[in-house]
Design an enzyme around this catalytic site. Structure first.
Site, mmCIF file in Angstrom:
data_model
loop_
_atom_site.group_PDB
_atom_site.id
_atom_site.type_symbol
_atom_site.label_atom_id
_atom_site.label_comp_id
_atom_site.label_asym_id
_atom_site.label_seq_id
_atom_site.Cartn_x
_atom_site.Cartn_y
_atom_site.Cartn_z
ATOM 1 N NE ARG A 108 -3.780 0.925 2.105
ATOM 2 C CZ ARG A 108 -4.956 1.195 2.661
ATOM 3 N NH1 ARG A 108 -5.052 2.080 3.632
ATOM 4 N NH2 ARG A 108 -6.051 0.593 2.243
ATOM 5 C CG HIS A 135 -8.540 0.451 -2.496
ATOM 6 N ND1 HIS A 135 -7.744 -0.600 -2.093
ATOM 7 C CD2 HIS A 135 -9.173 0.887 -1.369
ATOM 8 C CE1 HIS A 135 -7.878 -0.774 -0.794
ATOM 9 N NE2 HIS A 135 -8.741 0.100 -0.332
ATOM 10 C CD GLN A 138 -12.816 -1.060 -0.132
ATOM 11 O OE1 GLN A 138 -11.895 -0.782 0.615
ATOM 12 N NE2 GLN A 138 -14.021 -1.370 0.311
ATOM 13 C CG ASP A 231 -13.199 7.269 -0.552
ATOM 14 O OD1 ASP A 231 -13.020 7.099 0.676
ATOM 15 O OD2 ASP A 231 -12.255 7.251 -1.384
ATOM 16 C CB CYS A 274 -13.982 2.135 0.797
ATOM 17 S SG CYS A 274 -13.533 3.863 0.679
ATOM 18 N NE ARG A 319 -10.901 -4.311 1.276
ATOM 19 C CZ ARG A 319 -9.908 -3.493 1.608
ATOM 20 N NH1 ARG A 319 -10.128 -2.484 2.422
ATOM 21 N NH2 ARG A 319 -8.692 -3.638 1.100
#
Ligand code: CP
Ligand code: NVA
Length: 339
Positions: A108, A135, A138, A231, A274, A319
């Site tokens: 990440r 991402h 996700q 988001d 998310c 996730r």
């Protein structure tokens, strides 16, 4: 015969076909059931997994750690302050060293080029745990959550409101287009997705039949939505942009009026995020925003966040199951000859 996923990295959604993404979603649903029934699934017994984090994380780090443990692998967290990467050692050199010791690497960070180079030089599967551009892990959790709630991805209208040019908006637009989900990005013109991302999504939509809409018109964008998604207004690394984003994005907040404007009710509408989310003042940032701008909530109101439409915690749990599916499929020597 090995799986078509075996040895592959998971760097961006665009590298996977509709059938492959659907397979990962269904595999994640299967692994969720195995976990719930306490059925062991140690497909990565004895493997070692490196978890590289340049940016902070709760869900992604926790998901990779628990998923690795459930699969019988050993995860090792290597934070930005702990290793030489970027400061004293190049990406290529670090990748070769890690690839000689670990069987898989999660990264990440900021740059998509870094995650691509880790994959290029390490020789082991690399999983993108978020960059400024995409991402992808996700996405498997998000569309898995949609499938769990609606039984299928067919005829779903999926509206993302807010910062339309961040990693989440990019990934949702492209993944939805691959999967044949009708995707809408509803953002002010200054925050709409880059031309290259839109063109990429349009290319996939031609094959899948997904209808895409990018608009600044909230009523048009949310009408008929089955999924309302948002988001944060300011992503990691952009913390100097709160004032301009609040100014631009306040009308795009998910609140009870926006929920009503979808025209859909319970059973036909879910709200996703998310996470982490700014829905109250119970965080340092939340307090700071309240002190400086007088806002108690930003991209989603506390009311909607706590409403029966809101499925963000189910999504967060997913996730773990979806990251488990991605790691097992790419590293587990599973028999998946064709999807
Ligand atoms: N959604 C998500 O990636 O959360 P974290 O930043 O906590 O990992
Ligand atoms: N757009 C957000 C996503 C966090 C999961 C960020 O990059 O900070």
């Amino acid at each position: 015969m090995n799986s078509i996923f075996q040895g592959k990295s998971f760097l961006a959604e665009k590298d996977f076909s509709q059938a492959e993404l659907l397979h990962l979603i269904d595999f994640a649903l299967h692994l969720k059931e195995l976990k719930q029934k306490n059925i062991p699934h140690q497909y990565l017994a004895g493997k070692n997994i490196a978890l590289l984090f340049e940016k902070t994380s709760t869900r992604t780090r926790a998901a990779f750690t628990v998923a690795a443990n459930d699969l019988g692998a050993h995860p090792e967290f290597l934070g930005a302050q702990d290793i030489q990467l970027g400061k004293k050692e190049s990406v290529a050199d670090t990748a070769q060293v890690l690839g000689s010791m670990f069987d898989g690497i999660e990264f990440r960070g900021f740059s998509q080029q870094v995650v691509a180079d880790l994959a290029k030089y390490s020789g082991v599967p690399v999983w993108n745990g978020l960059t400024d551009l995409w991402h992808p892990t996700q996405m498997i959790a998000d569309f898995m959550t949609v499938k769990e709630n609606f039984g299928s991805l067919a005829d779903i209208t999926f509206t993302y409101v807010g910062d339309g040019r961040n990693n989440m908006a990019n990934s949702l637009l492209v993944t939805g287009a691959i999967l044949g989900v009708h995707m809408r990005i509803v953002s002010p013109q200054s925050l709409q997705p880059a031309k290259e991302v839109v063109e990429l999504a349009q290319g996939f939509a031609k094959d899948s039949g997904a209808q895409l809409l990018i608009t600044d018109d909230i009523q048009t964008g949310v009408k008929g939505a089955n999924v309302l998604y948002t988001d944060v207004w300011v992503s990691m690394g952009e913390e100097d942009k709160f004032a301009e984003r609040i100014e631009a994005l306040q009308p795009y907040q998910i609140n009870s009026e926006m929920v009503a404007a979808t025209g859909n009710q319970g059973g036909n509408l879910i709200v996703l995020h998310c996470l982490p989310a700014f829905h109250d003042t119970q965080t340092e940032y939340g307090q700071k925003i309240f002190n400086e701008f007088g806002l108690t909530e930003m991209e989603i109101t506390d009311e909607v966040f706590n409403s029966p439409f809101a499925k963000q915690f189910e999504q967060a749990e997913n996730r773990m199951h979806s990251i488990k599916a991605i790691m097992a499929a790419t590293l587990g020597n599973l028999f998946i000859p064709k999807v």
